[in-house]
Design an enzyme around this catalytic site. Structure first.
Site, PDB file in Angstrom:
ATOM      1  N   GLY A 194       0.836  -1.204   0.000  1.00 56.42           N
ATOM      2  CA  GLY A 194       0.000   0.000   0.000  1.00 56.42           C
ATOM      3  C   GLY A 194       0.864   1.245   0.000  1.00 56.42           C
ATOM      4  O   GLY A 194       0.623   2.196   0.727  1.00 56.42           O
ATOM      5  N   ASN A 248     -12.161   2.400  19.966  1.00 51.06           N
ATOM      6  CA  ASN A 248     -12.857   3.519  19.329  1.00 51.06           C
ATOM      7  C   ASN A 248     -14.261   3.061  18.946  1.00 51.06           C
ATOM      8  O   ASN A 248     -14.397   2.165  18.112  1.00 51.06           O
ATOM      9  CB  ASN A 248     -12.084   3.988  18.087  1.00 51.06           C
ATOM     10  CG  ASN A 248     -12.589   5.316  17.562  1.00 51.06           C
ATOM     11  OD1 ASN A 248     -13.241   6.074  18.284  1.00 51.06           O
ATOM     12  ND2 ASN A 248     -12.299   5.594  16.313  1.00 51.06           N
ATOM     13  N   ASN A 264       2.079  -2.302   5.421  1.00 48.08           N
ATOM     14  CA  ASN A 264       1.346  -1.053   5.696  1.00 48.08           C
ATOM     15  C   ASN A 264      -0.080  -1.063   5.161  1.00 48.08           C
ATOM     16  O   ASN A 264      -0.950  -0.389   5.707  1.00 48.08           O
ATOM     17  CB  ASN A 264       2.140   0.115   5.086  1.00 48.08           C
ATOM     18  CG  ASN A 264       1.289   1.362   4.928  1.00 48.08           C
ATOM     19  OD1 ASN A 264       1.065   2.098   5.902  1.00 48.08           O
ATOM     20  ND2 ASN A 264       0.788   1.610   3.731  1.00 48.08           N
ATOM     21  N   ARG A 276       0.170   5.785  -1.649  1.00 49.46           N
ATOM     22  CA  ARG A 276      -0.339   7.046  -1.096  1.00 49.46           C
ATOM     23  C   ARG A 276      -0.245   7.036   0.431  1.00 49.46           C
ATOM     24  O   ARG A 276       0.123   6.025   1.044  1.00 49.46           O
ATOM     25  CB  ARG A 276      -1.792   7.263  -1.524  1.00 49.46           C
ATOM     26  CG  ARG A 276      -2.753   6.274  -0.894  1.00 49.46           C
ATOM     27  CD  ARG A 276      -4.181   6.579  -1.279  1.00 49.46           C
ATOM     28  NE  ARG A 276      -5.102   6.000  -0.334  1.00 49.46           N
ATOM     29  CZ  ARG A 276      -6.329   5.595  -0.647  1.00 49.46           C
ATOM     30  NH1 ARG A 276      -6.767   5.724  -1.874  1.00 49.46           N
ATOM     31  NH2 ARG A 276      -7.115   5.091   0.288  1.00 49.46           N
ATOM     32  N   ILE A 318      -3.567  10.543  11.889  1.00 47.27           N
ATOM     33  CA  ILE A 318      -2.610  11.031  10.885  1.00 47.27           C
ATOM     34  C   ILE A 318      -3.363  11.583   9.675  1.00 47.27           C
ATOM     35  O   ILE A 318      -4.346  10.981   9.225  1.00 47.27           O
ATOM     36  CB  ILE A 318      -1.666   9.880  10.425  1.00 47.27           C
ATOM     37  CG1 ILE A 318      -1.028   9.166  11.636  1.00 47.27           C
ATOM     38  CG2 ILE A 318      -0.607  10.400   9.453  1.00 47.27           C
ATOM     39  CD1 ILE A 318      -0.144  10.008  12.525  1.00 47.27           C
ATOM     40  N   SER A 322      -2.490   0.444  15.003  1.00 48.43           N
ATOM     41  CA  SER A 322      -3.203   1.720  15.163  1.00 48.43           C
ATOM     42  C   SER A 322      -3.451   1.977  16.638  1.00 48.43           C
ATOM     43  O   SER A 322      -3.567   1.032  17.431  1.00 48.43           O
ATOM     44  CB  SER A 322      -4.547   1.659  14.441  1.00 48.43           C
ATOM     45  OG  SER A 322      -5.361   2.741  14.847  1.00 48.43           O
ATOM     46  N   TYR A 334     -12.198  -2.888  12.679  1.00 49.83           N
ATOM     47  CA  TYR A 334     -10.858  -2.316  12.486  1.00 49.83           C
ATOM     48  C   TYR A 334      -9.993  -2.566  13.719  1.00 49.83           C
ATOM     49  O   TYR A 334      -8.827  -2.973  13.614  1.00 49.83           O
ATOM     50  CB  TYR A 334     -11.016  -0.817  12.211  1.00 49.83           C
ATOM     51  CG  TYR A 334      -9.744  -0.079  11.881  1.00 49.83           C
ATOM     52  CD1 TYR A 334      -9.105  -0.261  10.662  1.00 49.83           C
ATOM     53  CD2 TYR A 334      -9.184   0.830  12.787  1.00 49.83           C
ATOM     54  CE1 TYR A 334      -7.945   0.437  10.346  1.00 49.83           C
ATOM     55  CE2 TYR A 334      -8.036   1.535  12.479  1.00 49.83           C
ATOM     56  CZ  TYR A 334      -7.412   1.333  11.259  1.00 49.83           C
ATOM     57  OH  TYR A 334      -6.263   2.029  10.952  1.00 49.83           O
ATOM     58  N   ALA A 372     -10.312  -4.959  15.896  1.00 48.08           N
ATOM     59  CA  ALA A 372      -9.984  -6.388  15.951  1.00 48.08           C
ATOM     60  C   ALA A 372      -8.762  -6.669  15.085  1.00 48.08           C
ATOM     61  O   ALA A 372      -7.839  -7.380  15.489  1.00 48.08           O
ATOM     62  CB  ALA A 372     -11.170  -7.217  15.482  1.00 48.08           C
TER      63      ALA A 372
HETATM   64  P1  NAD Z   1      -4.753   5.099   2.908  1.00 43.45           P
HETATM   65  O1  NAD Z   1      -6.137   4.585   2.729  1.00 43.45           O
HETATM   66  O2  NAD Z   1      -4.425   6.462   2.422  1.00 43.45           O
HETATM   67  O3  NAD Z   1      -3.691   4.088   2.330  1.00 43.45           O
HETATM   68  C1  NAD Z   1      -3.833   2.717   2.454  1.00 43.45           C
HETATM   69  C2  NAD Z   1      -3.054   2.077   1.351  1.00 43.45           C
HETATM   70  O4  NAD Z   1      -3.264   0.657   1.388  1.00 43.45           O
HETATM   71  C3  NAD Z   1      -3.521   2.552  -0.020  1.00 43.45           C
HETATM   72  O5  NAD Z   1      -2.397   2.787  -0.834  1.00 43.45           O
HETATM   73  C4  NAD Z   1      -4.328   1.384  -0.514  1.00 43.45           C
HETATM   74  O6  NAD Z   1      -4.349   1.280  -1.924  1.00 43.45           O
HETATM   75  C5  NAD Z   1      -3.590   0.238   0.099  1.00 43.45           C
HETATM   76  N1  NAD Z   1      -4.406  -0.968   0.123  1.00 43.45           N
HETATM   77  C6  NAD Z   1      -5.657  -1.123   0.597  1.00 43.45           C
HETATM   78  N2  NAD Z   1      -6.088  -2.355   0.377  1.00 43.45           N
HETATM   79  C7  NAD Z   1      -5.083  -3.007  -0.262  1.00 43.45           C
HETATM   80  C8  NAD Z   1      -4.927  -4.311  -0.773  1.00 43.45           C
HETATM   81  N3  NAD Z   1      -5.898  -5.206  -0.689  1.00 43.45           N
HETATM   82  N4  NAD Z   1      -3.759  -4.637  -1.374  1.00 43.45           N
HETATM   83  C9  NAD Z   1      -2.753  -3.744  -1.474  1.00 43.45           C
HETATM   84  N5  NAD Z   1      -2.858  -2.486  -1.019  1.00 43.45           N
HETATM   85  C10 NAD Z   1      -4.002  -2.125  -0.422  1.00 43.45           C
HETATM   86  O7  NAD Z   1      -4.481   4.973   4.453  1.00 43.45           O
HETATM   87  P2  NAD Z   1      -3.269   5.468   5.377  1.00 43.45           P
HETATM   88  O8  NAD Z   1      -3.875   6.425   6.329  1.00 43.45           O
HETATM   89  O9  NAD Z   1      -2.086   5.858   4.593  1.00 43.45           O
HETATM   90  O10 NAD Z   1      -3.029   4.114   6.173  1.00 43.45           O
HETATM   91  C11 NAD Z   1      -1.887   3.289   6.024  1.00 43.45           C
HETATM   92  C12 NAD Z   1      -1.887   2.292   7.170  1.00 43.45           C
HETATM   93  O11 NAD Z   1      -1.808   3.001   8.412  1.00 43.45           O
HETATM   94  C13 NAD Z   1      -3.157   1.443   7.238  1.00 43.45           C
HETATM   95  O12 NAD Z   1      -2.815   0.121   7.642  1.00 43.45           O
HETATM   96  C14 NAD Z   1      -3.961   2.126   8.330  1.00 43.45           C
HETATM   97  O13 NAD Z   1      -4.864   1.254   8.948  1.00 43.45           O
HETATM   98  C15 NAD Z   1      -2.864   2.601   9.257  1.00 43.45           C
HETATM   99  N6  NAD Z   1      -3.245   3.703  10.141  1.00 43.45           N
HETATM  100  C16 NAD Z   1      -3.618   4.923   9.651  1.00 43.45           C
HETATM  101  C17 NAD Z   1      -3.945   5.939  10.531  1.00 43.45           C
HETATM  102  C18 NAD Z   1      -4.354   7.303  10.077  1.00 43.45           C
HETATM  103  O14 NAD Z   1      -4.722   8.120  10.924  1.00 43.45           O
HETATM  104  N7  NAD Z   1      -4.323   7.625   8.804  1.00 43.45           N
HETATM  105  C19 NAD Z   1      -3.899   5.701  11.906  1.00 43.45           C
HETATM  106  C20 NAD Z   1      -3.513   4.465  12.371  1.00 43.45           C
HETATM  107  C21 NAD Z   1      -3.182   3.467  11.476  1.00 43.45           C
END
Ligand code: NAD
Length: 250
Positions: free
Chosen positions: A15, A152, A93, A18, A191, A145, A158, A160
């Site tokens: 992932g 939450n 990720n 982005r 974030i 997370s 999520y 779980a």
């Molecule tokens: P985002 O949605 O911007 O990015 C997630 C990425 O994962 C995307 O590039 C998406 O295409 C990819 N993805 C989703 N399903 C996929 C699949 N089946 N195969 C391959 N790639 C896949 O989210 P983000 O905020 O950048 O989150 C990244 C990670 O951080 C995630 O695991 C999310 O749960 C975790 N996270 C984010 C936050 C936050 O506040 N943004 C907080 C805690 C944890």
């Protein structure tokens, strides 16, 4: 040599096209790693990330596969390790969120969430660890997370999945420590990415009140924690969850 160098190392970021994944890919590449940017949809976004890395003097390539397909992920990660002759760092990720109170959660949503966030991460980890065992070293970093530890309301599925990754981290750390492989997790708080852009007022202001540092975190700040855990200097850290949350959960 500068600290936290990843010169000549090969890293996969799932992932990575982005958000947090993109920042991680760019940061690891800036440290000298050859970065494989995984994506599932949006090849052009992944290509843009890789092109940006190359334009900045780094090395990167893209690899499309669906982390939600455990077997396919395993095969793709194995193929990448084989092609490069090594795999030093896996950053699992990729993740999705589907909100809903327990009484409304659909089984399909729960299955999909666990398939991507947990099973997919495990599939990638299994293939990566197989390769790392031969090299007697490596780094696996899972993306958990703050929700895993703080909870939450409305995010039971999520939570779980993200809490599962903390147990996975502790378990795999014990399983592969003797092979020189460290397994850690990073647990971001709130974030600024596409995932959280959907959170509207007044929920946003309420959330901010729960963050002692008083602001939303950046993807770069999460990437910095990952880049440290990926480095040689973090060799004595395993089984840990590094919280990057502005003090939201301490
Ligand atoms: P985002 O949605 O911007 O990015 C997630 C990425 O994962 C995307 O590039 C998406 O295409 C990819 N993805 C989703 N399903 C996929 C699949 N089946 N195969 C391959 N790639 C896949 O989210 P983000 O905020 O950048 O989150 C990244 C990670 O951080 C995630 O695991 C999310 O749960 C975790 N996270 C984010 C936050 C936050 O506040 N943004 C907080 C805690 C944890």
């Amino acid at each position: 040599m500068a600290m936290f160098s990843l010169q000549d190392k090969v890293a996969i970021v799932t992932g990575g096209s982005r958000g947090i994944g993109r920042a991680i890919a760019e940061t690891l590449a800036a440290q000298g790693a050859m970065v494989v940017v995984n994506y599932v949809r949006g090849e052009s976004a992944a290509r843009e990330v890789a092109d940006g890395i190359v334009a900045a003097g780094g090395r990167a390539e893209i690899a499309g596969f669906d982390v939600g397909d455990m077997l396919a992920s395993e095969e793709c990660v194995a193929a990448i390790a084989k092609r490069h002759g090594r795999l030093d760092v896996l950053v699992a990720n990729a993740g999705i969120a589907k909100d809903g109170l327990l009484l409304r959660v659909k089984e399909d949503d729960l299955d999909q969430l666990l398939a991507v966030n947990v099973k997919g991460a495990l599939g990638c980890a299994r293939a990566a660890i197989k390769s790392m065992m031969r090299a007697r070293g490596g780094r696996v970093i899972f993306m958990s997370s703050v929700v895993a530890e703080l909870g939450n309301a409305g995010q039971v599925a999520y939570a779980a999945s993200k809490a599962a990754l903390i147990g996975v981290t502790r378990t795999l750390a014990r399983e592969y420590a003797s092979r020189g492989i460290t397994i850690n997790a990073v647990a971001p708080g709130f974030i600024e990415t596409d995932m959280t852009a959907a959170i509207a007022e007044p929920a946003r202001t309420e959330l901010m009140k729960a963050i002692p540092l008083g602001r939303i975190g950046t993807a770069r700040e999460v990437a910095a924690a990952v880049s440290f855990l990926a480095s040689d200097e973090a060799a004595y850290i395993t089984g840990q969850t590094l919280r990057v949350n502005g003090g939201m959960y301490v």
